[in-house]
Design a protein around this motif. Sequence first.
Motif, short mmCIF file in Angstrom:
data_model
loop_
_atom_site.label_atom_id
_atom_site.label_comp_id
_atom_site.label_asym_id
_atom_site.label_seq_id
_atom_site.Cartn_x
_atom_site.Cartn_y
_atom_site.Cartn_z
N LEU A 131 -49.12 -9.14 -25.96
CA LEU A 131 -49.88 -7.90 -25.79
C LEU A 131 -50.79 -7.67 -26.98
O LEU A 131 -51.98 -7.34 -26.82
N GLY A 132 -50.27 -7.84 -28.18
CA GLY A 132 -51.08 -7.64 -29.38
C GLY A 132 -52.26 -8.60 -29.43
O GLY A 132 -53.38 -8.21 -29.79
N GLN A 133 -52.02 -9.84 -29.06
CA GLN A 133 -53.08 -10.85 -29.05
C GLN A 133 -54.17 -10.50 -28.03
O GLN A 133 -55.36 -10.61 -28.31
N THR A 134 -53.73 -10.05 -26.85
CA THR A 134 -54.69 -9.68 -25.81
C THR A 134 -55.59 -8.53 -26.25
O THR A 134 -56.82 -8.57 -26.09
N ILE A 135 -54.99 -7.50 -26.82
CA ILE A 135 -55.77 -6.36 -27.29
C ILE A 135 -56.72 -6.78 -28.40
O ILE A 135 -57.90 -6.41 -28.41
N TYR A 136 -56.21 -7.56 -29.35
CA TYR A 136 -57.03 -7.96 -30.49
C TYR A 136 -58.19 -8.85 -30.06
O TYR A 136 -59.32 -8.67 -30.51
N ARG A 137 -57.92 -9.81 -29.18
CA ARG A 137 -58.95 -10.78 -28.81
C ARG A 137 -59.85 -10.33 -27.66
O ARG A 137 -61.03 -10.67 -27.62
N ARG A 138 -59.28 -9.58 -26.72
CA ARG A 138 -60.04 -9.25 -25.51
C ARG A 138 -60.22 -7.76 -25.26
O ARG A 138 -61.12 -7.35 -24.51
N GLY A 139 -59.37 -6.92 -25.85
CA GLY A 139 -59.43 -5.50 -25.56
C GLY A 139 -58.92 -5.23 -24.15
O GLY A 139 -58.17 -6.03 -23.58
N ASP A 140 -59.32 -4.13 -23.58
CA ASP A 140 -58.94 -3.78 -22.21
C ASP A 140 -60.14 -3.10 -21.55
O ASP A 140 -60.39 -1.91 -21.74
N LEU A 199 -58.10 6.63 -29.51
CA LEU A 199 -57.79 7.56 -28.42
C LEU A 199 -57.47 6.82 -27.12
O LEU A 199 -56.79 7.37 -26.24
N LYS A 200 -57.94 5.60 -26.99
CA LYS A 200 -57.71 4.82 -25.78
C LYS A 200 -56.42 4.02 -25.83
O LYS A 200 -56.08 3.32 -24.87
N MET A 201 -55.68 4.12 -26.94
CA MET A 201 -54.51 3.27 -27.14
C MET A 201 -53.20 4.05 -27.06
O MET A 201 -53.09 5.16 -27.58
N THR A 202 -52.22 3.43 -26.42
CA THR A 202 -50.88 4.02 -26.37
C THR A 202 -50.11 3.64 -27.63
O THR A 202 -50.52 2.75 -28.38
N ASP A 203 -48.98 4.29 -27.85
CA ASP A 203 -48.14 3.94 -28.99
C ASP A 203 -47.73 2.47 -28.93
O ASP A 203 -47.72 1.77 -29.96
N ALA A 204 -47.38 2.01 -27.73
CA ALA A 204 -46.94 0.62 -27.58
C ALA A 204 -48.07 -0.36 -27.91
O ALA A 204 -47.83 -1.41 -28.54
N THR A 210 -50.96 -3.98 -34.22
CA THR A 210 -50.81 -3.96 -35.67
C THR A 210 -49.81 -5.03 -36.13
O THR A 210 -49.99 -5.62 -37.19
N ASP A 211 -48.78 -5.28 -35.33
CA ASP A 211 -47.85 -6.35 -35.66
C ASP A 211 -48.56 -7.69 -35.56
O ASP A 211 -48.38 -8.57 -36.42
N TYR A 212 -49.39 -7.86 -34.53
CA TYR A 212 -50.15 -9.10 -34.37
C TYR A 212 -51.11 -9.31 -35.54
O TYR A 212 -51.22 -10.41 -36.09
#
Length: 217
Positions: A131-140, A199-204, A210-212
């Motif tokens: 999940l972290g990699q997807t957000i970092y590299r591709r976003g949503d 604002l577009k991000m959930t806690d998860a 951030t861990d990624y």
Amino acid sequence: MSRSLFALIFAVITCSAHATGTAKVSAHAAPMGDAARGKEIATTVCAACHGADGNSLIPVNPTLAGQSYDYLLKQMTNFKAADGQPALRANAVMGGMIAPYDLGQMRDLAAYFATQTAKPGAAKNEATIKLGQTIYRRGDASKGLPACASCHGPTGAGIPAQYPRVGGQHADYAEVQLKAFRDGTRANDPAKIMRTIALKMTDAEIKAVTDYMAGLH
């Protein structure tokens, strides 16, 4: 339009707006500071929280080693109240710590920490790496969340004078900052770019990315 193309276009627009908002930071208004003078302050005052070489051993305190000169200087000046105006970045601890130092000394500190070598960090939660990699590299693209890499680079090294280094940064610290941007308690981001993104991000999602980032190098 494909989701990946949408994310790319959104990221380019976002970064362009951020670059405009940071124009004053990107151009050096004065010569670089003296790293040797900065070391004297860093190793006697800053070391307890950030490490003598800027590599913090305390997860809630940021690693400063290898961060860009401009970003470091901007944060220090933002922590300091001036001309009867409140600090742009409210923080009781850092506000008190930076208060005694003038602009020249802040330049010296920025020069010192910027020239130090950041030690590599590590991602700790295997369950959220994907999940972290997807957000970092591709976003949503479905919610207009741009890829972090579009501004901070594939390895998290950032773009000096515009976007800070995030690779290897303590996940605990980065998580707190993203949540602060999201709730508005940190508001010194040019053009509200980070506040808009957070604002577009959930806690998860914040915890995963951030861990990624902590493991990037």
